[in-house]
Structure formats: C-alpha cells, structure tokens
Design a protein around this motif. Structure first.
Motif, PDB file in Angstrom:
ATOM      1  N   ASP A 118       0.815  -1.199   0.000  1.00 22.88           N
ATOM      2  CA  ASP A 118       0.000   0.000   0.000  1.00 22.88           C
ATOM      3  C   ASP A 118       0.853   1.254   0.000  1.00 22.88           C
ATOM      4  O   ASP A 118       0.491   2.263  -0.571  1.00 22.88           O
ATOM      5  CB  ASP A 118      -0.938   0.010   1.211  1.00 22.88           C
ATOM      6  CG  ASP A 118      -2.070  -0.971   1.007  1.00 22.88           C
ATOM      7  OD1 ASP A 118      -2.376  -1.254  -0.164  1.00 22.88           O
ATOM      8  OD2 ASP A 118      -2.624  -1.462   1.986  1.00 22.88           O
ATOM      9  N   LEU A 119       1.993   1.193   0.652  1.00 24.39           N
ATOM     10  CA  LEU A 119       2.862   2.360   0.695  1.00 24.39           C
ATOM     11  C   LEU A 119       3.742   2.433  -0.547  1.00 24.39           C
ATOM     12  O   LEU A 119       4.556   3.325  -0.693  1.00 24.39           O
ATOM     13  CB  LEU A 119       3.749   2.305   1.950  1.00 24.39           C
ATOM     14  CG  LEU A 119       3.015   2.446   3.283  1.00 24.39           C
ATOM     15  CD1 LEU A 119       3.955   2.173   4.433  1.00 24.39           C
ATOM     16  CD2 LEU A 119       2.433   3.839   3.422  1.00 24.39           C
ATOM     17  N   GLY A 120       3.583   1.473  -1.427  1.00 19.31           N
ATOM     18  CA  GLY A 120       4.380   1.427  -2.650  1.00 19.31           C
ATOM     19  C   GLY A 120       5.842   1.152  -2.361  1.00 19.31           C
ATOM     20  O   GLY A 120       6.723   1.444  -3.159  1.00 19.31           O
ATOM     21  N   LYS A 121       6.100   0.608  -1.151  1.00 14.21           N
ATOM     22  CA  LYS A 121       7.477   0.404  -0.733  1.00 14.21           C
ATOM     23  C   LYS A 121       8.075  -0.885  -1.286  1.00 14.21           C
ATOM     24  O   LYS A 121       9.278  -1.002  -1.409  1.00 14.21           O
ATOM     25  CB  LYS A 121       7.519   0.306   0.793  1.00 14.21           C
ATOM     26  CG  LYS A 121       7.857   1.591   1.496  1.00 14.21           C
ATOM     27  CD  LYS A 121       8.356   1.226   2.882  1.00 14.21           C
ATOM     28  CE  LYS A 121       8.031   2.260   3.914  1.00 14.21           C
ATOM     29  NZ  LYS A 121       7.931   1.658   5.243  1.00 14.21           N
ATOM     30  N   ALA A 122       7.190  -1.844  -1.520  1.00 19.25           N
ATOM     31  CA  ALA A 122       7.692  -3.161  -1.906  1.00 19.25           C
ATOM     32  C   ALA A 122       8.463  -3.030  -3.216  1.00 19.25           C
ATOM     33  O   ALA A 122       7.924  -2.577  -4.225  1.00 19.25           O
ATOM     34  CB  ALA A 122       6.534  -4.113  -2.070  1.00 19.25           C
ATOM     35  N   LYS A 123       9.728  -3.399  -3.166  1.00 24.10           N
ATOM     36  CA  LYS A 123      10.533  -3.315  -4.391  1.00 24.10           C
ATOM     37  C   LYS A 123      10.443  -4.671  -5.067  1.00 24.10           C
ATOM     38  O   LYS A 123      10.890  -5.674  -4.523  1.00 24.10           O
ATOM     39  CB  LYS A 123      11.983  -2.986  -4.039  1.00 24.10           C
ATOM     40  CG  LYS A 123      12.149  -1.543  -3.616  1.00 24.10           C
ATOM     41  CD  LYS A 123      13.626  -1.134  -3.634  1.00 24.10           C
ATOM     42  CE  LYS A 123      13.803   0.260  -3.117  1.00 24.10           C
ATOM     43  NZ  LYS A 123      13.593   0.368  -1.663  1.00 24.10           N
ATOM     44  N   LEU A 124       9.859  -4.679  -6.245  1.00 28.00           N
ATOM     45  CA  LEU A 124       9.739  -5.950  -6.940  1.00 28.00           C
ATOM     46  C   LEU A 124      11.081  -6.272  -7.595  1.00 28.00           C
ATOM     47  O   LEU A 124      11.745  -5.400  -8.128  1.00 28.00           O
ATOM     48  CB  LEU A 124       8.646  -5.874  -7.998  1.00 28.00           C
ATOM     49  CG  LEU A 124       7.218  -5.631  -7.491  1.00 28.00           C
ATOM     50  CD1 LEU A 124       6.237  -5.752  -8.633  1.00 28.00           C
ATOM     51  CD2 LEU A 124       6.844  -6.619  -6.406  1.00 28.00           C
ATOM     52  N   GLN A 125      11.454  -7.541  -7.483  1.00 24.18           N
ATOM     53  CA  GLN A 125      12.706  -7.953  -8.126  1.00 24.18           C
ATOM     54  C   GLN A 125      12.379  -8.855  -9.298  1.00 24.18           C
ATOM     55  O   GLN A 125      12.000 -10.011  -9.100  1.00 24.18           O
ATOM     56  CB  GLN A 125      13.589  -8.664  -7.106  1.00 24.18           C
ATOM     57  CG  GLN A 125      14.165  -7.650  -6.148  1.00 24.18           C
ATOM     58  CD  GLN A 125      15.013  -8.252  -5.071  1.00 24.18           C
ATOM     59  OE1 GLN A 125      15.034  -9.462  -4.869  1.00 24.18           O
ATOM     60  NE2 GLN A 125      15.712  -7.400  -4.361  1.00 24.18           N
ATOM     61  N   PHE A 126      12.481  -8.298 -10.459  1.00 25.58           N
ATOM     62  CA  PHE A 126      12.067  -9.025 -11.653  1.00 25.58           C
ATOM     63  C   PHE A 126      13.144  -9.972 -12.154  1.00 25.58           C
ATOM     64  O   PHE A 126      14.313  -9.632 -12.183  1.00 25.58           O
ATOM     65  CB  PHE A 126      11.698  -8.027 -12.758  1.00 25.58           C
ATOM     66  CG  PHE A 126      10.320  -7.467 -12.589  1.00 25.58           C
ATOM     67  CD1 PHE A 126      10.055  -6.560 -11.570  1.00 25.58           C
ATOM     68  CD2 PHE A 126       9.281  -7.849 -13.408  1.00 25.58           C
ATOM     69  CE1 PHE A 126       8.769  -6.053 -11.385  1.00 25.58           C
ATOM     70  CE2 PHE A 126       7.998  -7.344 -13.241  1.00 25.58           C
ATOM     71  CZ  PHE A 126       7.746  -6.447 -12.230  1.00 25.58           C
TER      72      PHE A 126
END
Ligand code: ADP
Length: 263
Positions: free
Chosen positions: A100-108
C-alpha cells in the motif's frame, strides 16, 4: 434567458457536487466499517494463538511437565505451531502495508511458472491432507515463462489456493492450470466451493472486504487482505485478476500476466 440558463447550470453543478460529496462520505463510511471489522478480526485472530501459548507455558510450569517429557513435547509442539501461525499473520499484514505504501521493491527475473506452482502446492500438503481435498496441477509439457517477482507471484498463488481450501468444504477438488492466448498467460484456480454472488465479485478484491453471511463455510476467519494483495501484485506486473463464479457452483479465480516470448 441568460439568467435562467446560468441558474439552471448552477443548480445542476450544486446537485452534482452534493451527489459526489454523498458518494465520498458513503465510501469513507464503508471503508471505516471495513477497517473496524478488520481490526476486530485481527485482534481476535492474534489473541487466540497468544492465549493458547500462554496456557501451554503456564501448564508446563504449574504441572511440572519438565519431568514428563511426552506431555512437555506436546505442549511445546502446540506452542511452536501457534507461533508459526502468528508469524504468518503478521507477515501477511506487513506485506500488505508495504504494498500500500508502494514500498515493496519488486525484483524481476525470468522464470517458468510451473515449478513455482509445484512448490506452492508442495508447501500446502498438510492443509490439503487435513481437509482431504484433491489439489491438482494440470501440467503442461511446455514451459510458461514470465518476467516477474517470483516471491510475490508465488505468494499470490499461495493466497488463491489457500482461499480455495479455506472456503470449500472438505473432500472437494481444486484445479490449478495454465493456458496461453493472445501473448498472455492465464493461471486459473478453480474450486467447487460455495461460489461468490455476482454483486460481490468486484468487491472481494477491495482492501478489508469480506463476505459475511450465515453460511458456515463463509464463516472462516480471515483479514480481507489476501485478494487485494493478489490484485495489487498482478497489476504491478502489467496483468489483471479476474473471477468467474456462481453461488453453489464454485469459483474460478484467474490471474492474467504478460507471457515472455523470445523476439
Ligand atoms: P480473507 O480470506 O482473509 O477474508 P480475501 O481478500 O482473501 O480475505 O478474500 C475476501 C473474501 O472473498 C473472503 O472473505 C471470502 O468471503 C471471499 N472468497 C475468497 N476466495 C473465495 C473462494 N475461493 N470461494 C468463496 N469465497 C471466496
């Protein structure tokens, strides 16, 4: 005449503003209600394992179970199991909060979805056995490559299978399958549980939303976060989540993701 038209427009604008204000208030009210029931649900869910662990530890002390290895092991196993449950719940809320905070860094990275599905299904073996459910992965010989965050995609699949298990009666069947059309991969999670009424089919993806009714099967504990997380993760991958369901006829949750194709 000019006066009449401008008065009419003013009236229309005021009515529109009122309508939007009422809608906003209604949404906020619904959101506040959902948030309140989330808090009471979570409080209840967190309290249960905590009291179980305290009772187990108190009993060890009170009845000197240190001298009775068999009983001691039993109480320690219960405590460990409850702690794991507690940890899983806290992680679920934290993951959602990060999203929700847009913090999650996706690792592609580039990966084949089928081994991921196999691993998720393997990790659910105990729950599947407890419920005497047939959880089937319809395998395909060809790999289905996607570019994505394997951990989050695996959590998404876990949430969807977990829901299928939670909301279906025992001895039912859950089918997981992959298909490709139009350069897109669809992963389908089909159960023959209670199904979802059409009026709720969009709402189930909203944060905190849960269906409440008298039906025992739907009277399962939860947070109302799982499907919102699914939707967010899938959308961050440029995909979407979909649902086909009819009350009494089961549910088919689908996630549709861009398929990675060479050149
Ligand atoms: P939770 O399961 O924690 O309540 P979710 O966001 O995962 O939260 O699901 C939202 C609601 O959608 C659930 O409360 C349940 O009513 C409904 N639901 C989800 N999956 C299913 C399913 N496979 N069959 C029937 N109902 C479902």
């Amino acid at each position: 005449r000019y006066y009449l038209i401008s008065s009419f427009l003013m009236l229309l604008l005021t009515a529109a503003a009122f309508y939007l204000l009422i809608r906003l208030m209604k949404n906020q009210e619904l959101y506040a209600q959902a948030r309140m029931s989330f808090t009471s649900n979570m409080t209840h869910e967190l309290q249960t394992p905590i009291s179980t662990i305290s009772v187990a530890l108190e009993s060890i002390k009170k009845y000197h179970l240190i001298d009775q290895p068999e009983k001691l092991e039993n109480y320690l196993n219960i405590s460990r199991h409850e702690l794991q449950r507690l940890q899983a719940m806290i992680e679920k809320v934290l993951k959602q909060e990060q999203m929700d905070l847009g913090k999650a860094k996706l690792q592609f990275s580039l990966f084949d979805i089928q081994p991921v599905l196999q691993q998720v299904i393997f990790a659910m073996e105990v729950q599947v056995r407890e419920k005497n459910t047939a959880l089937i992965l319809l395998q395909s010989d060809e790999p289905y490559f996607i570019k994505g965050d394997a951990m989050h995609i695996s959590n998404v699949c876990y949430n969807l299978i977990d829901n299928a298990l939670k909301y279906s009666p025992s001895q039912s069947k859950i089918e997981v399958s992959c298909s490709v059309a139009d350069h897109k991969l669809t992963i389908s999670f089909k159960d023959n549980g209670p199904g979802i009424n059409e009026i709720y089919q969009q709402q189930v993806f909203e944060r905190f939303f849960r269906i409440f009714n008298q039906d025992n099967i739907h009277n399962v504990k939860g947070s109302g976060l799982g499907l919102h997380y699914v939707k967010q993760v899938v959308e961050l991958h440029g995909g979407r989540a979909d649902l086909h369901s009819k009350p009494g006829k089961g549910s088919n949750f689908m996630i549709i993701l861009p398929l990675y194709e060479e050149n």
